[in-house]
Design an enzyme around this catalytic site. Structure first.
Site, short mmCIF file in Angstrom:
data_model
loop_
_atom_site.label_atom_id
_atom_site.label_comp_id
_atom_site.label_asym_id
_atom_site.label_seq_id
_atom_site.Cartn_x
_atom_site.Cartn_y
_atom_site.Cartn_z
N GLU A 56 -17.97 30.31 10.38
CA GLU A 56 -18.32 31.77 10.78
C GLU A 56 -19.96 32.13 10.29
OE1 GLU A 56 -14.14 31.91 8.62
OE2 GLU A 56 -16.01 30.63 8.78
N ALA A 167 3.19 -18.04 10.77
CA ALA A 167 3.97 -18.84 9.15
C ALA A 167 3.01 -19.23 8.33
CB ALA A 167 4.79 -19.63 10.14
N THR A 199 -2.83 -7.73 -0.47
CA THR A 199 -3.75 -7.96 0.48
C THR A 199 -5.17 -8.30 0.13
OG1 THR A 199 -2.44 -6.09 1.91
CG2 THR A 199 -4.66 -6.36 2.34
N ASP A 203 -6.39 -11.37 2.01
CA ASP A 203 -7.41 -11.29 2.93
C ASP A 203 -8.84 -10.81 2.66
OD1 ASP A 203 -5.33 -11.74 4.43
OD2 ASP A 203 -4.72 -9.75 4.73
N GLU A 282 -2.85 0.88 4.39
CA GLU A 282 -3.32 -0.20 5.20
C GLU A 282 -2.71 -1.56 4.86
OE1 GLU A 282 -6.51 -1.08 7.41
OE2 GLU A 282 -7.58 0.84 7.31
N THR A 286 4.54 -4.98 1.42
CA THR A 286 5.32 -4.35 0.39
C THR A 286 4.88 -3.13 -0.17
OG1 THR A 286 5.53 -6.80 -0.39
CG2 THR A 286 5.81 -4.91 -1.81
#
Length: 353
Positions: A56, A167, A199, A203, A282, A286
């Site tokens: 505003e 795999a 993770t 990774d 992300e 689990t």
């Protein structure tokens, strides 16, 4: 310039509000359009960043004296308190606005009351104009404020048969560059990115919002949160690289659930206290399963590649579902092709019992 209706102006205000997505938290996204007495647009504005001028105020500065006697069209009820900025309701009164059209009333008890304040000052107020559309654009903030914990989006990528990796554990890249660019844009709209220590160990992700074409970091980086019950995140992990703030959330710090792992509900409460209103979950499978089992996921964004593996870890595990009657039902809200991949957005239906 031709005059526009308040409904048309609200459509524009909602569009303006979306420009602040990802930079206003812990404040909401808000857009405002000012019409003069003849119905011509004389001012526009949106809330760009926390601590900055509200929508505003930006619109009033643009309109100047042309706002007097006119109408303010706002996506969210004008605030009625003094924080880092002054109350917008009083600013509209001082500017001589005679009518205010509001899409969504403010659920925050600290800032609400603007509608009553305006009416007490003799301003005509109409609420509920394009309410559903405006609420959808502000869904994370509205949901978070109403319940005191962040709005959680679970994002995952998988093959057509639901595998998140092969795999042998390789997963780069299941989805296309176009999908990954889309994910980084999604990261730029949230306050925090959450991943599990599994993770991080597997990774070593950065969990930042980046421009994949040149590798540059986005100006604003979400808080990185690693859910790490026993503190196994290595000192040299990329999530500790200084590119963004990082919190390694342990059970000792957050509190432990009955299984000894981080209490996820408490984690979200603590994040809310830190100003987090939206979170992107992300990984991995689990942690995602634990969030879903606890009913803590508000939206699912899945990137499905037209590929088949037939083996390898699934995108989701540990939801607690043992029989088909306990399935977690979703309602699709969007299906879009991104490069060769399919992106779907869905929301969990309320579970029975």
């Amino acid at each position: 310039m031709a005059s526009v209706s308040p409904d048309e102006a609200m459509r524009r205000a909602i569009e303006l509000a979306s420009r602040g997505l990802g930079s206003t938290s812990p404040n909401p996204v808000v857009g405002c359009v000012l019409l003069d007495p003849a119905g011509e647009v004389v001012g526009e504005g949106f809330h760009a960043y926390a601590g900055g001028p509200h929508a505003e105020i930006v619109a009033l500065a643009q309109a100047g004296d042309r706002a007097r006697g006119g109408t303010a069209v706002v996506t969210l009820e004008p605030c009625n308190h003094t924080g880092r900025t002054g109350p917008c309701a009083q600013a509209l009164v001082r500017a001589g606005i005679t009518r205010v059209v509001v899409a969504v009333t403010d659920p925050n008890p600290v800032a609400s009351g603007g509608v009553d304040s305006l009416r007490d000052a003799g301003v005509e107020v109409q609420t509920g104009v394009r309410e559903a559309e405006a609420a959808a654009g502000n869904i994370a903030w509205l949901t978070a404020v109403r319940r005191g914990r962040p709005y959680v989006i679970w994002k995952y990528a998988a093959t057509l048969d639901g595998r998140s990796a092969a795999a042998d554990g390789t997963s780069m890249w299941i989805t296309s560059e176009a999908a990954r660019i889309d994910v980084h844009a999604l990261r730029g709209t949230v306050d925090t990115i959450i991943a599990g220590v599994g993770t991080v160990l597997a990774d070593d992700p950065r969990l930042t919002a980046r421009n994949l074409r040149d590798g540059s970091l986005a100006i604003r980086q979400p808080l990185r949160v690693v859910v790490d019950s026993s503190g196994r995140t290595p000192a040299g992990a990329r999530v500790r690289d200084g590119a963004a703030r990082t919190w390694v959330a342990t059970a000792a710090e957050v509190g432990a659930a009955p299984d000894g792992r981080v209490d996820l509900t408490r984690l979200l409460e603590l994040l809310y206290q830190r100003g987090v209103r939206s979170a992107l979950l992300e990984g991995g499978p689990t942690l995602a399963g634990a969030f879903l089992a606890a009913g803590l996921v508000d939206r699912v964004v899945g990137y499905v590649a037209p590929k088949l593996l037939g083996a390898g870890p699934p995108a989701l595990a540990g939801t607690g579902v043992q029989t088909i009657s306990d399935v977690i039902d979703l309602t699709f809200t969007d299906l879009t092709q991104v490069g060769p991949d399919l992106r779907f957005t869905a929301v969990p239906r309320q579970r029975k019992g």
